[in-house]
Design a protein around this motif. Structure first.
Motif, mmCIF file in Angstrom:
data_model
loop_
_atom_site.group_PDB
_atom_site.id
_atom_site.type_symbol
_atom_site.label_atom_id
_atom_site.label_comp_id
_atom_site.label_asym_id
_atom_site.label_seq_id
_atom_site.Cartn_x
_atom_site.Cartn_y
_atom_site.Cartn_z
ATOM 1 N N ARG A 215 -0.222 6.191 2.847
ATOM 2 C CA ARG A 215 -1.090 5.095 3.193
ATOM 3 C C ARG A 215 -0.132 4.097 3.975
ATOM 4 N NH1 ARG A 215 -3.840 2.815 -2.281
ATOM 5 N NH2 ARG A 215 -4.253 1.037 -0.903
ATOM 6 N N ASP B 186 1.039 -1.337 0.041
ATOM 7 C CA ASP B 186 -0.028 -0.053 0.192
ATOM 8 C C ASP B 186 0.872 1.278 0.063
ATOM 9 O OD1 ASP B 186 -2.305 -1.316 0.034
ATOM 10 O OD2 ASP B 186 -2.665 -0.993 2.143
ATOM 11 N N ARG B 187 1.884 1.204 0.650
ATOM 12 C CA ARG B 187 2.760 2.328 1.058
ATOM 13 C C ARG B 187 3.563 2.700 -0.244
ATOM 14 N NH1 ARG B 187 7.118 2.781 5.641
ATOM 15 N NH2 ARG B 187 8.007 0.999 4.529
ATOM 16 N N TYR C 195 -1.439 2.240 6.993
ATOM 17 C CA TYR C 195 -2.097 1.861 8.263
ATOM 18 C C TYR C 195 -3.524 1.331 7.904
ATOM 19 C CZ TYR C 195 -4.793 6.484 7.110
ATOM 20 O OH TYR C 195 -5.403 7.364 6.588
ATOM 21 N N LYS D 174 -6.726 0.842 7.498
ATOM 22 C CA LYS D 174 -8.036 1.757 7.138
ATOM 23 C C LYS D 174 -9.320 1.398 7.972
ATOM 24 C CE LYS D 174 -7.253 1.531 2.789
ATOM 25 N NZ LYS D 174 -6.099 0.982 2.724
ATOM 26 N N ASP E 107 1.135 4.636 -2.618
ATOM 27 C CA ASP E 107 0.829 6.096 -1.927
ATOM 28 C C ASP E 107 1.735 6.221 -0.500
ATOM 29 O OD1 ASP E 107 -0.100 8.327 -0.771
ATOM 30 O OD2 ASP E 107 -2.222 7.996 -0.991
#
Length: 560
Positions: free
Chosen positions: A54, A47-48, A56, A58, A51
């Motif tokens: 991001r 995810d990171r 964490y 959600k 972006d």
């Protein structure tokens, strides 16, 4: 005064409604959540990559949107490791949520675990996170935080932190800290402590289990329970099962304390109440464990359905054909597994069929993807009679590789970021003790009285199993002293490997816990490079214990 700490999440994806259920089901002082696992860190790492903002969980943010006002109204503070790779980002998102909801709620977070800036030291992984302890959480709570989010802390730390803040424990209150670690270890996996995934589930009405609560005392002793009227069961068996989950041996090392699981005593303290006493603690080791995830390459798979006669010959034919079609550019790894799910003279086509699974891995997505998929599908009219697959192979998907490293704890920052934005450096443990094995306890006098009968081992033992990187942990326990006297002599490493042939070529270590009438087996390397690498049929070894319980063995009739 007893502190009541409930847990509402055992993994990223657990029951969304559990937060509200725990807040409305009865009194609590703290509500915790464990959202992180080795695989989760890989998912958040990807995810990171997409972006940087991001990284964490959600889901936690959505749960807070629905329940933060309720928690404030009831005076329940919330602690969760949902910050993952970006606890500061989650804290900021929570502050924005608080403003939007018009609540008077203070947010704090803990950081320092993310060592990706030292990537060269670890071979440039996708994620590198040290397991921090509980003292940053305690600092945030002592500063008045209503919600504390962290990155990678140990699973039990989200429970230990609130207890340490509540009772004002010192860093060297090792027995009390060890007791909190034990309580935290029991409740951090959610419903696994209240009847979920329980070996003897047929003896109880499980329904939808409620989530667990630890009532912790100042000395670290605790009672494990659940809200009245919720599903499931809390008894010595469910708590024993969770105590054995992925612990390795009698010494359970953490960043704040090494807990001696061979000192615990469990007693039933009433319906759905189990008291845990006797925990002893020792100084923690001087190193911290680091969870490393890296992208390992690409994988693909398909499952051929083989029906009726000549199953072995059909499997051999399709294997020769597919490997022949791939010989110019063969995948780096190709793995075949034939599951003989077929029955002779079956009265349904499904019962007449076996499953031949083929999985491939390669650094090149085209080799694992288009080349493999095309070669498999091209066999459709040119292979064994009755050719079909459960689902066609598709594009290759990336897979991860897990590795554990250990670093000097003094070289890892641990920072509490308080509600007012001030940053407090949390010292790592100043008193440490190198981790060592506990001396093998003396075996009880054997008791094999009476006639023997051959039955599945699960008629006598309970089991719970799981993964630690590439290793599997399989804990077993019995429910009487006579059964323990039999089991301790009967279920040796040699017998274990005979019953589970997959383990015969691997290193297996047995750890005895006579106080729990239990033992834990560690099987090294059975899961390859960890769950994300999908090295075997059951990649997290969750059902390894149930396989063991299904194996037949001669048992004294007096134990049945």
């Amino acid at each position: 005064m007893t502190v009541r700490i409930g847990n509402a999440s055992g993994f990223y994806g657990d029951r969304f409604s559990a937060v509200r259920e725990m807040l409305t089901g009865g009194p609590l002082d703290y509500l915790t959540g464990d959202y992180l696992a080795e695989l989760t860190m890989l998912i958040l790492g990807r995810d990171r990559m997409k972006d940087p903002a991001r990284g964490y969980a959600k889901t936690f943010l959505r749960q807070m949107e629905e329940n933060l006002g309720l928690a404030k109204e009831k005076g329940v503070k919330i602690v969760a490791n949902a910050g993952g790779l970006n606890p500061a980002g989650l804290a900021e998102a929570l502050r924005e949520l608080v403003a939007k909801l018009g609540l008077d709620v203070s947010i704090a977070h803990v950081e320092g675990d993310d060592l990706i800036g030292r990537g060269e030291e670890f071979g440039k992984p996708l994620t590198a996170n040290a397991y921090l302890g509980a003292w940053g959480i305690a600092e945030c709570l002592n500063a008045g935080a209503d919600v504390v989010v962290t990155g990678r802390v140990t699973d039990a730390s989200v429970i230990v932190g609130p207890a340490a803040a509540h009772y004002g424990w010192a860093r060297d209150d090792y027995d009390a800290l060890a007791g909190a670690v034990v309580a935290g270890h029991v409740i951090e996996c959610g419903a696994q402590a209240t009847g979920g995934n329980y070996a003897f589930f047929t003896e109880h009405e499980i329904g939808v289990p409620g989530f667990p609560i630890a009532e912790l005392e100042a000395d670290g002793s605790s009672v494990i329970t659940k809200h009245e009227g919720t599903g499931g069961v809390v008894n010595v068996g469910t708590v024993t099962a969770q105590l054995l989950y992925e612990i390795t041996g009698a010494r359970y090392a953490g960043p704040d304390v090494t807990t001696r699981f061979d000192t615990l005593t469990l007693t039933q303290d009433g319906p759905d109440r189990v008291r845990i006493t006797g925990a002893k603690g020792e100084p923690p080791p001087p190193t911290l464990k680091v969870c490393l995830n890296r992208l390992g390459g690409f994988r693909n798979e398909t499952t051929f359905v083989l029906t009726g006669l000549d199953i072995e010959r059909k499997a051999l034919l399709v294997r020769e054909q597919l490997e022949g079609a791939l010989k110019e550019k063969p995948p780096a790894e190709i793995r075949w597994t034939l599951a003989r799910t077929d029955h002779p003279d079956a009265d349904s086509e499904q019962l007449a069929s076996a499953l031949l699974h083929c999985a491939v891995k390669d650094a090149d997505p085209n080799i694992a993807g288009r080349a493999f998929s095309g070669a498999a599908i091209e066999l459709a009219l040119a292979s064994y009679p009755g050719f079909h697959v459960t689902a066609p192979p598709s594009a290759a998907s990336p897979y991860g590789v897990y590795e554990a490293a250990f670093v000097d704890a003094q070289q890892v920052p641990h920072i509490a970021v308080l509600p007012d934005g001030s940053r407090v450096d949390i010292a790592q443990a100043s008193e440490t003790l190198e981790l060592s094995e506990v001396d093998e306890p003396e075996l009880p006098e054997p008791r094999f009285a009476g006639a023997m009968t051959r039955v599945p081992l699960g008629r006598v033992i309970g089991a719970r199993s799981g993964d630690k990187g590439g290793n599997a942990n399989l804990g077993v326990w019995v429910r009487s002293e006579d059964a323990w006297k039999w089991l301790a002599h009967r279920l040796t490493v040699a017998e274990f490997q005979l019953l589970l042939p997959e383990t015969a070529s691997l290193k297996v270590t047995r750890h005895l816990l006579p106080n729990l009438w239990a033992m834990n087996f560690v099987v090294e390397g059975i899961l390859g490079e960890g769950v994300a690498s999908q090295a075997r049929f059951d990649p997290q070894a969750k059902a390894l214990g149930e396989w063991l319980r299904s194996r037949e063995i001669d048992v004294p009739e007096s134990l049945l």
